[in-house]
Design a protein around this motif. Structure first.
Motif, PDB file in Angstrom:
ATOM      1  N   GLY A  72      42.257  25.485 -42.675  1.00 57.84           N
ATOM      2  CA  GLY A  72      43.248  26.463 -43.117  1.00 57.84           C
ATOM      3  C   GLY A  72      42.727  27.344 -44.235  1.00 57.84           C
ATOM      4  N   THR A  73      42.012  26.748 -45.177  1.00 67.75           N
ATOM      5  CA  THR A  73      41.451  27.506 -46.290  1.00 67.75           C
ATOM      6  C   THR A  73      40.390  28.484 -45.805  1.00 67.75           C
ATOM      7  OG1 THR A  73      41.856  25.625 -47.740  1.00 67.75           O
ATOM      8  CG2 THR A  73      40.331  27.296 -48.529  1.00 67.75           C
ATOM      9  N   LEU A  74      39.517  28.029 -44.908  1.00 65.49           N
ATOM     10  CA  LEU A  74      38.493  28.920 -44.366  1.00 65.49           C
ATOM     11  C   LEU A  74      39.107  30.041 -43.534  1.00 65.49           C
ATOM     12  CD1 LEU A  74      35.632  26.465 -43.394  1.00 65.49           C
ATOM     13  CD2 LEU A  74      35.633  28.161 -45.210  1.00 65.49           C
ATOM     14  N   MET A  75      40.140  29.723 -42.759  1.00 64.68           N
ATOM     15  CA  MET A  75      40.802  30.767 -41.975  1.00 64.68           C
ATOM     16  C   MET A  75      41.433  31.810 -42.882  1.00 64.68           C
ATOM     17  SD  MET A  75      42.508  29.191 -38.506  1.00 64.68           S
ATOM     18  CE  MET A  75      44.015  28.947 -39.313  1.00 64.68           C
ATOM     19  N   ASP A  76      42.097  31.365 -43.961  1.00 68.36           N
ATOM     20  CA  ASP A  76      42.690  32.314 -44.898  1.00 68.36           C
ATOM     21  C   ASP A  76      41.625  33.204 -45.533  1.00 68.36           C
ATOM     22  OD1 ASP A  76      45.184  31.287 -44.381  1.00 68.36           O
ATOM     23  OD2 ASP A  76      45.226  29.997 -46.162  1.00 68.36           O
ATOM     24  N   LEU A  77      40.479  32.608 -45.880  1.00 71.31           N
ATOM     25  CA  LEU A  77      39.391  33.386 -46.478  1.00 71.31           C
ATOM     26  C   LEU A  77      38.885  34.452 -45.503  1.00 71.31           C
ATOM     27  CD1 LEU A  77      37.227  33.861 -48.715  1.00 71.31           C
ATOM     28  CD2 LEU A  77      35.841  32.175 -47.499  1.00 71.31           C
ATOM     29  N   PHE A  78      38.655  34.074 -44.256  1.00 71.97           N
ATOM     30  CA  PHE A  78      38.129  35.027 -43.282  1.00 71.97           C
ATOM     31  C   PHE A  78      39.156  36.094 -42.911  1.00 71.97           C
ATOM     32  CE2 PHE A  78      35.014  31.596 -42.256  1.00 71.97           C
ATOM     33  CZ  PHE A  78      33.896  32.308 -42.673  1.00 71.97           C
ATOM     34  N   ILE A  79      40.403  35.708 -42.775  1.00 74.62           N
ATOM     35  CA  ILE A  79      41.446  36.695 -42.466  1.00 74.62           C
ATOM     36  C   ILE A  79      41.571  37.706 -43.593  1.00 74.62           C
ATOM     37  CG2 ILE A  79      43.949  36.974 -42.210  1.00 74.62           C
ATOM     38  CD1 ILE A  79      43.902  34.356 -40.573  1.00 74.62           C
ATOM     39  N   GLN A  80      41.567  37.224 -44.830  1.00 75.09           N
ATOM     40  CA  GLN A  80      41.652  38.123 -45.981  1.00 75.09           C
ATOM     41  C   GLN A  80      40.436  39.042 -46.044  1.00 75.09           C
ATOM     42  OE1 GLN A  80      41.727  36.022 -49.678  1.00 75.09           O
ATOM     43  NE2 GLN A  80      41.853  37.872 -50.909  1.00 75.09           N
ATOM     44  N   THR A  81      39.253  38.495 -45.779  1.00 73.06           N
ATOM     45  CA  THR A  81      38.025  39.297 -45.832  1.00 73.06           C
ATOM     46  C   THR A  81      38.026  40.374 -44.751  1.00 73.06           C
ATOM     47  OG1 THR A  81      36.815  37.410 -46.710  1.00 73.06           O
ATOM     48  CG2 THR A  81      35.514  39.198 -45.777  1.00 73.06           C
ATOM     49  N   PHE A  82      38.422  40.021 -43.526  1.00 72.57           N
ATOM     50  CA  PHE A  82      38.427  41.006 -42.447  1.00 72.57           C
ATOM     51  C   PHE A  82      39.514  42.051 -42.628  1.00 72.57           C
ATOM     52  CE2 PHE A  82      36.131  37.661 -39.919  1.00 72.57           C
ATOM     53  CZ  PHE A  82      34.937  38.360 -39.880  1.00 72.57           C
ATOM     54  N   ARG A  83      40.639  41.680 -43.226  1.00 74.42           N
ATOM     55  CA  ARG A  83      41.672  42.685 -43.511  1.00 74.42           C
ATOM     56  C   ARG A  83      41.204  43.682 -44.548  1.00 74.42           C
ATOM     57  NH1 ARG A  83      47.131  39.036 -43.478  1.00 74.42           N
ATOM     58  NH2 ARG A  83      47.320  38.964 -41.214  1.00 74.42           N
ATOM     59  N   GLN A  84      40.464  43.199 -45.540  1.00 74.85           N
ATOM     60  CA  GLN A  84      39.959  44.100 -46.571  1.00 74.85           C
ATOM     61  C   GLN A  84      38.793  44.947 -46.053  1.00 74.85           C
ATOM     62  OE1 GLN A  84      38.890  41.586 -49.848  1.00 74.85           O
ATOM     63  NE2 GLN A  84      40.987  41.446 -50.614  1.00 74.85           N
TER      64      GLN A  84
END
Length: 90
Positions: A72-84
């Motif tokens: 979950g933490t890694l998914m949140d990191l990648f989702i946030q990175t790709f959105r930015q």
């Protein structure tokens, strides 16, 4: 636009998340290894499997127990990175 400050912030956040995940996996294994080392020193048993197997089992148990949180933490990191990423390119 991707400025050096934003790049440093992104990398800093990724390194913090990585360090947190590594600590969740490694610290219990280190504590278990310390306890086994104290037991080996007290009983003078020098069996290599006795020092390796508990650390392996503790690490696997932490993967089972904390795996959902880690993913979950890694998914949140990648989702946030790709959105930015979309806003930083153009």
């Amino acid at each position: 636009m991707l400025t050096p400050e934003i790049a440093v912030d992104l990398i800093s956040h990724a390194v913090q998340i990585t360090a947190l995940i590594v600590c969740v996996l490694v610290i219990p294994s280190l504590i278990g290894g310390l306890l086994v080392a104290i037991f080996q020193a007290a009983t003078q048993i020098n069996e290599q499997m006795l020092s390796f197997l508990p650390r392996l089992l503790i690490t696997l148990a932490m993967l089972v127990v904390g795996g959902h949180w880690i993913l979950g933490t890694l998914m949140d990191l990648f989702i946030q990175t790709f959105r930015q990423a979309g806003g930083l390119v153009g």
